[in-house]
Design an enzyme around this catalytic site. Structure first.
Site, PDB file in Angstrom:
ATOM      1  N   LYS A  42      38.811   8.861  20.238  1.00 17.49           N
ATOM      2  CA  LYS A  42      39.303   7.985  19.214  1.00 17.49           C
ATOM      3  C   LYS A  42      38.434   8.063  17.964  1.00 17.49           C
ATOM      4  CE  LYS A  42      40.754   4.522  22.577  1.00 17.49           C
ATOM      5  NZ  LYS A  42      40.484   3.179  23.081  1.00 17.49           N
ATOM      6  N   GLY A  43      37.190   8.381  18.139  1.00 20.85           N
ATOM      7  CA  GLY A  43      36.220   8.288  17.058  1.00 20.85           C
ATOM      8  C   GLY A  43      36.533   9.077  15.815  1.00 20.85           C
ATOM      9  N   GLU A  98      35.883  16.390  15.109  1.00 16.66           N
ATOM     10  CA  GLU A  98      35.141  15.402  15.904  1.00 16.66           C
ATOM     11  C   GLU A  98      34.317  14.516  14.983  1.00 16.66           C
ATOM     12  OE1 GLU A  98      34.797  13.444  18.334  1.00 16.66           O
ATOM     13  OE2 GLU A  98      34.186  14.751  19.970  1.00 16.66           O
ATOM     14  N   ASP A  99      34.069  13.302  15.421  1.00 14.82           N
ATOM     15  CA  ASP A  99      33.247  12.393  14.623  1.00 14.82           C
ATOM     16  C   ASP A  99      31.768  12.775  14.671  1.00 14.82           C
ATOM     17  OD1 ASP A  99      32.949  11.637  17.296  1.00 14.82           O
ATOM     18  OD2 ASP A  99      33.366   9.517  16.952  1.00 14.82           O
ATOM     19  N   ASP A 102      26.954  14.984  19.821  1.00 18.25           N
ATOM     20  CA  ASP A 102      25.778  14.373  20.423  1.00 18.25           C
ATOM     21  C   ASP A 102      25.286  15.331  21.503  1.00 18.25           C
ATOM     22  OD1 ASP A 102      23.895  12.590  21.553  1.00 18.25           O
ATOM     23  OD2 ASP A 102      25.163  10.869  21.154  1.00 18.25           O
ATOM     24  N   LYS A 130      24.053  15.537  15.690  1.00 19.33           N
ATOM     25  CA  LYS A 130      22.800  14.973  16.191  1.00 19.33           C
ATOM     26  C   LYS A 130      22.182  15.973  17.169  1.00 19.33           C
ATOM     27  CE  LYS A 130      23.133  10.670  17.540  1.00 19.33           C
ATOM     28  NZ  LYS A 130      23.229   9.468  18.408  1.00 19.33           N
ATOM     29  N   PHE A 151      21.465   5.604  17.085  1.00 19.83           N
ATOM     30  CA  PHE A 151      22.792   5.218  17.543  1.00 19.83           C
ATOM     31  C   PHE A 151      23.569   4.719  16.328  1.00 19.83           C
ATOM     32  CE2 PHE A 151      25.126   4.553  21.493  1.00 19.83           C
ATOM     33  CZ  PHE A 151      26.293   4.049  20.964  1.00 19.83           C
ATOM     34  N   ASP A 158      32.031   4.225  17.374  1.00 25.02           N
ATOM     35  CA  ASP A 158      31.960   2.922  18.021  1.00 25.02           C
ATOM     36  C   ASP A 158      30.792   2.826  18.994  1.00 25.02           C
ATOM     37  OD1 ASP A 158      33.418   2.828  21.174  1.00 25.02           O
ATOM     38  OD2 ASP A 158      33.199   4.699  20.073  1.00 25.02           O
ATOM     39  N   ARG A 164      34.265   0.364  14.773  1.00 23.28           N
ATOM     40  CA  ARG A 164      34.992   1.498  14.190  1.00 23.28           C
ATOM     41  C   ARG A 164      35.474   1.210  12.770  1.00 23.28           C
ATOM     42  NH1 ARG A 164      36.130   5.217  18.250  1.00 23.28           N
ATOM     43  NH2 ARG A 164      36.435   4.365  20.338  1.00 23.28           N
TER      44      ARG A 164
END
Length: 179
Positions: A42-43, A98-99, A102, A130, A151, A158, A164
Site C-alpha cells: 500500500k505504501g 515502491e515507497d 529497506d 535505506k 523509521f 506507515d 500514510r
C-alpha cells in the site's frame, strides 16, 4: 507536524521536486517502449500516482500487494503475495514502484518473479532507499532519496497502518514503535 513525528526529513515541496526529476528520467528511458508500471501496495500508492503523472509516458498500470512486515517494525524476511497483477508482462518492460527499500526482500522476490514471467526488463523505482537495513542483494534503478537508518512515515509510508496521510516524510519517534 504530527505529535508522533520527531522531525521532518523531506517537505512536501522537496518531495514534489524530486518526483518531477524521477518522472523526467523515466520518460526519457521508456519513450517508445511498452511499459507496465506496477505499484507495490500500500505504501507506494501516493508516490505512484505522482510519479505516473510526472513521467508523462504511456504505460499500463497495475497493482501488487506483498507483505513482509505485518503490523511490526521489523521485516519477517518472508514475502507473501497478497494481490498479484493481472497485466501480462512477457516481452514488456516492467517498472516496479515502491515507497522504500529497506531489507530489500520484497523487491528481490518481485524482480525474480517478473524475470521468470518473461519481462523484457525489470527495473525498480523507489522513493526512499535505506541501504543500512539491506539484507537482500537488490538495488533501485531510480531513487528519490537515500536515507539513514530511521523509521520514517508519511507520503504513503506507515507504521501499523497509521501516518500514510502526512504530506511530508518524517522520522517517527522511537517510543511510538518500541512500545
Amino acid at each position: 507536524m504530527h505529535k508522533d513525528v520527531e522531525s521532518i526529513l523531506f517537505t512536501q515541496e522537496q518531495i514534489a521536486a524530486r518526483v518531477k526529476e524521477l518522472g523526467r528520467a523515466i520518460r526519457e528511458e521508456y519513450a517508445g517502449k511498452e511499459l507496465v508500471m506496477v505499484c507495490v501496495l500500500k505504501g507506494a500508492c501516493v508516490f505512484f500516482a505522482d510519479l505516473l503523472r510526472a513521467a508523462e509516458v504511456p504505460a499500463e498500470i497495475d497493482f501488487m500487494a506483498v507483505s513482509s512486515y505485518g503490523f511490526g517494525a521489523q521485516s519477517s524476511g518472508h514475502v507473501n503475495i497478497i494481490k498479484d497483477i493481472s497485466a501480462p508482462v512477457a516481452g514488456r518492460h516492467v517498472l516496479l514502484v515502491e515507497d522504500i527499500i529497506d531489507s530489500g526482500n520484497s523487491l528481490y522476490a518481485l524482480k525474480e518473479l517478473f524475470g521468470k514471467r518473461g519481462a523484457a526488463s525489470v527495473k525498480i523505482c523507489a522513493f526512499l532507499d535505506k541501504k543500512a537495513r539491506r539484507t537482500a542483494k537488490v538495488e533501485a534503478d531510480y531513487v528519490g532519496y537515500a536515507i539513514e537508518d530511521a523509521f520514517v512515515v508519511g507520503y504513503g509510508l506507515d507504521y501499523a497502518e497509521k501516518y500514510r496521510e502526512l504530506p511530508y516524510i518524517g522520522i517517527l519517534k522511537r517510543e511510538v514503535y518500541e512500545k
